[in-house]
Each structure stands twice: as C-alpha cells, then as structure tokens.
Design a protein around this motif. Structure first.
Motif, short mmCIF file in Angstrom:
data_model
loop_
_atom_site.label_atom_id
_atom_site.label_comp_id
_atom_site.label_asym_id
_atom_site.label_seq_id
_atom_site.Cartn_x
_atom_site.Cartn_y
_atom_site.Cartn_z
N LEU A 90 28.76 -47.23 12.46
CA LEU A 90 29.33 -48.55 12.60
C LEU A 90 27.96 -49.62 13.32
O LEU A 90 27.80 -50.76 13.40
CB LEU A 90 30.36 -48.60 13.20
CG LEU A 90 31.57 -47.98 12.66
CD1 LEU A 90 32.78 -47.87 13.28
CD2 LEU A 90 31.80 -48.72 11.32
N GLY A 91 27.07 -48.68 14.08
CA GLY A 91 26.20 -49.22 14.91
C GLY A 91 25.33 -48.34 15.71
O GLY A 91 25.94 -47.24 16.31
N PHE A 92 24.23 -48.64 16.21
CA PHE A 92 23.40 -48.06 17.36
C PHE A 92 23.15 -48.84 18.45
O PHE A 92 22.91 -50.06 18.32
CB PHE A 92 22.18 -47.66 16.71
CG PHE A 92 22.16 -46.26 15.94
CD1 PHE A 92 22.01 -45.13 16.10
CD2 PHE A 92 22.54 -46.66 14.49
CE1 PHE A 92 22.22 -43.99 15.30
CE2 PHE A 92 22.49 -45.66 13.52
CZ PHE A 92 22.25 -44.47 13.96
N THR A 93 23.35 -48.35 19.71
CA THR A 93 23.10 -49.02 21.00
C THR A 93 22.19 -48.29 21.91
O THR A 93 22.16 -47.05 21.53
CB THR A 93 24.29 -49.68 21.73
OG1 THR A 93 25.18 -48.81 22.18
CG2 THR A 93 24.95 -50.66 20.65
N GLU A 94 21.79 -48.83 22.79
CA GLU A 94 21.17 -48.25 23.93
C GLU A 94 19.94 -47.05 23.40
O GLU A 94 20.19 -45.95 23.92
CB GLU A 94 21.96 -47.52 24.74
CG GLU A 94 23.00 -48.48 25.16
CD GLU A 94 24.24 -47.91 26.36
OE1 GLU A 94 23.93 -47.08 26.96
OE2 GLU A 94 25.26 -48.43 26.10
N ILE A 95 19.09 -47.58 22.48
CA ILE A 95 18.05 -46.62 21.95
C ILE A 95 17.02 -46.73 22.95
O ILE A 95 16.54 -47.85 23.30
CB ILE A 95 17.65 -47.14 20.60
CG1 ILE A 95 18.96 -47.02 19.43
CG2 ILE A 95 16.67 -46.10 20.13
CD1 ILE A 95 18.73 -47.47 18.40
N THR A 146 23.09 -44.26 21.49
CA THR A 146 24.47 -44.36 21.37
C THR A 146 24.59 -44.96 20.17
O THR A 146 24.30 -45.79 19.54
CB THR A 146 25.07 -45.08 22.42
OG1 THR A 146 24.78 -44.98 23.78
CG2 THR A 146 26.71 -45.33 22.22
N ARG A 147 25.73 -44.17 19.36
CA ARG A 147 26.04 -44.36 17.85
C ARG A 147 27.55 -44.44 17.89
O ARG A 147 28.23 -43.56 18.27
CB ARG A 147 25.46 -43.46 16.95
CG ARG A 147 25.96 -43.51 15.66
CD ARG A 147 25.01 -42.24 14.63
NE ARG A 147 25.49 -41.10 14.98
CZ ARG A 147 25.73 -40.10 13.94
NH1 ARG A 147 25.85 -40.69 12.79
NH2 ARG A 147 26.11 -38.94 14.45
N ASN A 148 28.08 -45.40 17.28
CA ASN A 148 29.45 -45.48 16.98
C ASN A 148 29.60 -45.17 15.45
O ASN A 148 28.86 -45.96 14.48
CB ASN A 148 29.92 -47.08 16.99
CG ASN A 148 30.08 -47.14 18.72
OD1 ASN A 148 30.64 -46.48 19.37
ND2 ASN A 148 29.73 -48.42 19.08
N THR A 149 30.66 -44.37 15.16
CA THR A 149 30.90 -43.86 13.62
C THR A 149 32.40 -44.12 13.24
O THR A 149 33.08 -43.86 14.23
CB THR A 149 30.52 -42.53 13.60
OG1 THR A 149 31.14 -41.74 14.32
CG2 THR A 149 28.86 -42.56 13.79
N LEU A 150 32.61 -44.24 12.00
CA LEU A 150 33.81 -44.24 11.54
C LEU A 150 34.30 -42.85 10.94
O LEU A 150 33.27 -42.53 9.98
CB LEU A 150 34.07 -45.25 10.40
CG LEU A 150 35.50 -45.59 10.13
CD1 LEU A 150 36.34 -46.11 11.06
CD2 LEU A 150 35.50 -46.80 8.89
#
Length: 156
Positions: A90-95, A146-150
C-alpha cells in the motif's frame, strides 16, 4: 504423510513488537549494483564510475544503489512474512539510509510488525505495518523503511 508448503503469515498470525530475523543475508556484488543501476536508468556516477567515486570523499569508492538496498531489504522478508499471503503493497514511508552499502557487503534484514488490523472495506483482508531494518555484516544499520501491506486472512 503430512505436507507443509512454505508461505507467509496470514493476518491472524502476525505478532506486533516481535523481531522477525530473515536469513540468509545477501552479499552484494559489483555486478548486482551495476545491473540494477543500469536496468533502472540511473546514471549516477557514484554507482557506476570507479575513477570518479574513488576520488570523491567521504567514501572514496562506489556506493551500492540505495534503491537496490531497499528492494533487497524487502525481498529478504518475503519468504518468512508475505509469500503467497500478501495482496498488495500500500505504500512506504520513513525510508532512510543512515550508512551506505559497498560492493562485498552483506545485507541482513529484520522486520518488526508495528500494527495489524482488519480492513474496513475488504472482507477477508487486513493491513499490516512493517518496520524493516537492514544491517551490514558489522551490524551497522544501512537502511530502514516502514511498509503498509494488504494481507489475506486465513481461509476458512
């Protein structure tokens, strides 16, 4: 005879605040770096030009492409966490890349599950937030994301 198929975890199997260590690590070669860099049309001399990089402080050598580092960091987690159970990233943050990787370094990955929740709009699925940490062979942190996944729930 019972059969066990390697797979990732179903939504209900994820535990928060647990460190999942992914092994084996991945030793990065010059070929890996040059191939990835050229395949992605990244002409950055810091990855490709030894004479240029060797003369340039503070590292005085070529750096491994940070996008290769990120991709490999996530890839190292797949077999243990998401093989066959993920629906989508779903997206990556705080790389971040606090230190570079160099040719010959080995990347080791670990993941902390920060959050798990059922999806409000997609029955049978949920959202898992991963914090991925990459370390070199000396234990130095070289990448975080940080990675959000479904992720799918366990089939009935």
């Amino acid at each position: 005879m019972r059969r066990i198929v390697q797979r990732g975890l179903w939504l209900e199997e994820f535990e928060t605040e647990v460190i999942y260590e992914h092994r084996p690590g991945r030793t990065v070669t010059e070929t890996d770096n040059v191939l990835f860099t050229t395949l992605t049309m990244n002409t950055q001399a810091l990855h490709l030009d030894a004479a240029f990089s060797d003369a340039l402080p503070p590292f005085n050598e070529r750096l491994v492409n940070s996008m290769f580092t990120l991709s490999t960091l996530v890839g190292l987690s797949v077999a243990q966490l998401t093989q066959g159970t993920i629906v989508a990233n779903l997206g990556f943050t705080e790389i971040a890349f606090p230190k570079p990787l160099f040719h010959g370094d080995t990347l080791y990955a670990e993941t902390v599950v920060r959050a798990v929740r059922e999806s409000k709009s997609r029955p049978g699925e949920g959202i898992v937030t991963f914090e991925h940490i990459g370390r070199n062979q000396h234990g130095d942190v070289v990448a975080t994301a940080t990675r959000n996944t479904l992720v799918r729930k366990k089939p009935a």
